[in-house]
Design a protein around this motif. Structure first.
Motif, PDB file in Angstrom:
ATOM      1  N   ASN A  58       7.238  -6.668   8.564  1.00  0.00           N
ATOM      2  CA  ASN A  58       6.281  -5.712   9.128  1.00  0.00           C
ATOM      3  C   ASN A  58       4.828  -6.176   9.003  1.00  0.00           C
ATOM      4  O   ASN A  58       3.922  -5.496   9.468  1.00  0.00           O
ATOM      5  N   LYS A  59       4.651  -7.329   8.323  1.00  0.00           N
ATOM      6  CA  LYS A  59       3.308  -7.893   8.129  1.00  0.00           C
ATOM      7  C   LYS A  59       2.354  -6.881   7.495  1.00  0.00           C
ATOM      8  O   LYS A  59       1.269  -6.603   7.997  1.00  0.00           O
TER       9      LYS A  59
ATOM     10  N   GLN B 148       0.552 -14.878   3.815  1.00  0.00           N
ATOM     11  CA  GLN B 148       1.770 -14.439   3.121  1.00  0.00           C
ATOM     12  C   GLN B 148       1.679 -13.003   2.610  1.00  0.00           C
ATOM     13  O   GLN B 148       2.609 -12.513   1.957  1.00  0.00           O
ATOM     14  N   PHE B 149       0.579 -12.318   2.896  1.00  0.00           N
ATOM     15  CA  PHE B 149       0.427 -10.895   2.587  1.00  0.00           C
ATOM     16  C   PHE B 149       0.728 -10.584   1.118  1.00  0.00           C
ATOM     17  O   PHE B 149       1.294  -9.542   0.792  1.00  0.00           O
TER      18      PHE B 149
ATOM     19  N   LYS C 227      13.823  -6.470  -1.565  1.00  0.00           N
ATOM     20  CA  LYS C 227      13.758  -5.568  -0.410  1.00  0.00           C
ATOM     21  C   LYS C 227      12.304  -5.378   0.047  1.00  0.00           C
ATOM     22  O   LYS C 227      12.006  -5.402   1.254  1.00  0.00           O
ATOM     23  N   CYS C 228      11.393  -5.238  -0.910  1.00  0.00           N
ATOM     24  CA  CYS C 228       9.979  -5.063  -0.572  1.00  0.00           C
ATOM     25  C   CYS C 228       9.374  -6.322   0.052  1.00  0.00           C
ATOM     26  O   CYS C 228       8.535  -6.230   0.958  1.00  0.00           O
TER      27      CYS C 228
ATOM     28  N   SER D 170       3.770  -2.337   0.243  1.00  0.00           N
ATOM     29  CA  SER D 170       5.223  -2.213   0.388  1.00  0.00           C
ATOM     30  C   SER D 170       5.852  -1.719  -0.905  1.00  0.00           C
ATOM     31  O   SER D 170       6.774  -0.889  -0.889  1.00  0.00           O
ATOM     32  N   LEU D 171       5.386  -2.217  -2.034  1.00  0.00           N
ATOM     33  CA  LEU D 171       5.896  -1.748  -3.325  1.00  0.00           C
ATOM     34  C   LEU D 171       5.645  -0.249  -3.496  1.00  0.00           C
ATOM     35  O   LEU D 171       6.526   0.513  -3.954  1.00  0.00           O
ATOM     36  N   ILE D 172       4.444   0.180  -3.107  1.00  0.00           N
ATOM     37  CA  ILE D 172       4.103   1.606  -3.225  1.00  0.00           C
ATOM     38  C   ILE D 172       4.957   2.436  -2.270  1.00  0.00           C
ATOM     39  O   ILE D 172       5.496   3.488  -2.637  1.00  0.00           O
ATOM     40  N   ASN D 173       5.126   1.951  -1.036  1.00  0.00           N
ATOM     41  CA  ASN D 173       5.917   2.683  -0.040  1.00  0.00           C
ATOM     42  C   ASN D 173       7.357   2.878  -0.490  1.00  0.00           C
ATOM     43  O   ASN D 173       8.007   3.875  -0.146  1.00  0.00           O
TER      44      ASN D 173
END
Length: 432
Positions: A386-387, A348-349, A378-379, A393-396
């Motif tokens: 995108n796995k 679940q990354f 959204k994140c 993802s939060l940082i991006n």
């Protein structure tokens, strides 16, 4: 009950020979009570107590003529006595014997049910302690939610069985009673004390007020408790079945060396015990309708309940004890694949940290809940599509606009967060 699901200990209680022996015991206890009230001499009571016997073949022979089983019963035992036989069935009606004896058989069966319930509860307690700190993916609607303690599942069932035992204890108190009140339940042809003496001698309570029968709300309550217990058994069995699915494979029923899963597919290992428990639990619940309808009798009594009760009590106790014991055995043989559970958490990354992040931001920044929720959602979508790791993802997506120091993410992303209060749950549940 068919042999496949019969339990020897229950069959021995409900077989015809034991039932009639309990009938005979009730008759003897009543003569003992008349002796205590100085109506029957001690010598006459001793003759009855020592010599009264029941010959089933002779009773059945008499019943062909009388078409009444209790009359056939009293005549059969009278044939084993001398002049003292006149005291057999003094002041009684059939159901004084039948209902009192049946309630005694229920009491004997209830003891076996309690043993099975206690054994199952002990197994669940052991499993709960064993897996207290073992992580598993929690699910709601069948969909991954957040990690949780595997032990909590077993602790939940332990606590539920504990409630069922309490309900069962109350039902026992209400059903395990003597009914010696005569033809209309008004003690017109009996002394009031007879019932109290018989109850004390038989280790039963007293039916405070009855008609010609013990009121069937008592029986209906017991069977409704059994139906409730069955719902718990099916709940546990269903969880095992869900975890054994090919696409999950976190739990497995034990599989014996020479066991076969399919007549046509040698690779199959099916959750047959859990499915068996599911089916029998449904059958157990089917008894409730009959039991409730039996409470509706004409005036002081009719025998619309009698025919089905000759079947349902033996069946319900056999099936309940069989199902309890089979579930207990299934749980003891259960195989837990901790590596597979960890694999499902890791796949679940870390997206399951969405709620801890949501709560932290709500507490520590001024933006609205709606804005923060939408940002985190959204994140999470980006993470799964995108796995990539949820933290990345939060940082991006610039979580820095909500956090002065994004290094706090390292503190939030701690798997032990999800079991931080488990010890408190155990203490409250096991120590109450």
């Amino acid at each position: 009950m068919i042999k496949r699901y019969s339990v020897k200990k229950i069959e021995q209680i409900w077989n015809e020979s034991n039932k009639l022996n309990v009938w005979l015991d009730v008759e003897k206890k009543v003569t003992f009570a008349w002796m205590k009230l100085n109506v029957i001499s001690k010598n006459e009571y001793n003759l009855i107590n020592d010599n009264a016997k029941i010959n089933i073949e002779r009773m059945l022979e008499i019943e062909k003529e009388t078409r009444h089983d209790v009359v056939a019963f009293t005549r059969a035992i009278s044939e084993t006595l001398g002049a003292e036989k006149k005291w057999i069935h003094l002041g009684l009606t059939s159901t004084d014997i039948v209902d009192t004896a049946q309630n005694k058989l229920i009491q004997q069966s209830n003891e076996i049910v309690l043993e099975s319930l206690n054994s199952l509860q002990n197994t669940l307690r052991e499993k709960a302690i064993l897996y207290k700190e073992t992580l598993t993916m929690g699910r709601s609607h069948g969909i991954y939610g957040e990690p949780t303690s595997l032990g909590l599942k077993f602790l939940l069932w332990f606590d539920e069985i504990q409630r069922q035992i309490k309900r069962f204890s109350l039902a026992r108190e209400q059903i395990e009673v003597v009914k010696i009140s005569g033809s209309m339940g008004n003690y017109a042809n009996l002394e009031f004390e007879i019932e109290e003496i018989v109850a004390q001698e038989m280790g039963l309570g007293i039916d405070n007020i009855s008609t010609q029968v013990t009121q069937r709300d008592r029986h209906a309550f017991l069977i409704s408790v059994f139906a409730n217990i069955a719902s718990t058994l099916e709940k546990i069995a269903t969880e095992i079945r869900l975890f054994q699915r090919s696409e999950v494979q976190e739990w497995h029923e034990g599989f014996k060396p020479n066991q076969k899963g399919s007549s046509s597919m040698p690779h199959k290992k099916n959750p047959i015990s859990s499915e068996n428990i599911t089916g029998l639990s449904r059958y157990l619940r089917s008894f409730t309708n009959t039991a409730f309808e039996n409470n509706v009798l004409w005036h002081e009594r009719d025998i619309s309940h009698s025919s089905n009760e000759r079947i349902i009590f033996s069946d319900v106790f056999n099936v309940l004890v069989y199902t309890l014991e089979r579930l207990n055995e299934t749980l003891n043989d259960l195989v837990i694949d901790e590596d597979k559970m960890l694999e499902h958490i890791n796949c679940q990354f870390n997206v399951f940290y969405s709620q801890p992040i949501l709560n932290y931001l709500l507490i520590n920044c001024d933006e609205s809940r709606e804005e923060i929720y939408d940002f985190i959602q959204k994140c999470t979508f980006e993470t799964m599509n995108n796995k990539i790791d949820f933290k990345q993802s939060l940082i991006n997506n610039n979580i820095g606009k909500y956090l002065q120091n994004i290094s706090v993410l390292d503190e939030i992303f701690n798997i032990n967060y999800f079991i931080r209060n488990v010890e408190k749950i155990y203490n409250r549940t096991l120590n109450k």
